[in-house]
Motif scaffolding. Sequence first.
Motif, short mmCIF file in Angstrom:
data_model
loop_
_atom_site.label_atom_id
_atom_site.label_comp_id
_atom_site.label_asym_id
_atom_site.label_seq_id
_atom_site.Cartn_x
_atom_site.Cartn_y
_atom_site.Cartn_z
N LYS A 253 24.49 -91.56 28.07
CA LYS A 253 25.10 -92.43 27.09
C LYS A 253 26.33 -93.11 27.70
O LYS A 253 27.18 -92.45 28.29
N CYS A 254 26.40 -94.41 27.57
CA CYS A 254 27.52 -95.18 28.09
C CYS A 254 28.79 -94.83 27.31
O CYS A 254 28.78 -94.78 26.09
N SER A 255 29.87 -94.59 28.04
CA SER A 255 31.14 -94.26 27.39
C SER A 255 31.86 -95.50 26.86
O SER A 255 32.87 -95.38 26.18
N HIS A 256 31.31 -96.69 27.14
CA HIS A 256 31.94 -97.93 26.68
C HIS A 256 31.22 -98.53 25.47
O HIS A 256 31.85 -98.85 24.47
N CYS A 257 29.89 -98.69 25.55
CA CYS A 257 29.15 -99.33 24.44
C CYS A 257 28.34 -98.33 23.62
O CYS A 257 27.71 -98.70 22.64
N ASP A 258 28.33 -97.05 24.03
CA ASP A 258 27.63 -95.97 23.32
C ASP A 258 26.11 -96.11 23.28
O ASP A 258 25.45 -95.45 22.49
N LYS A 259 25.52 -96.96 24.12
CA LYS A 259 24.06 -97.07 24.18
C LYS A 259 23.52 -96.08 25.20
O LYS A 259 24.15 -95.79 26.22
N LYS A 260 22.32 -95.56 24.93
CA LYS A 260 21.66 -94.63 25.85
C LYS A 260 20.80 -95.41 26.83
O LYS A 260 20.19 -96.42 26.48
#
Length: 65
Positions: free
Chosen positions: A16-23
């Motif tokens: 999971k991206c720590s910037h945009c929260d997309k997996k």
Amino acid sequence: MSQYNHIHDVPDAIVKCSHCDKKYSQSTEDQVPGFRSRDYDRCPYCGESNGARMQVEYSNRKIES
């Protein structure tokens, strides 16, 4: 349903991206000692870095849904 990478035939990690929260799907490959360079874990959606390592190369892909 598991996804497998074509390099080692092992399951890809879902991170999971720590910037945009997309997996996204991530596979890594060890770098050759003596020829290492810093490789960044870049989100395939927003392009931001989620860290960097000199031991592996990242291959990140969007998860199709």
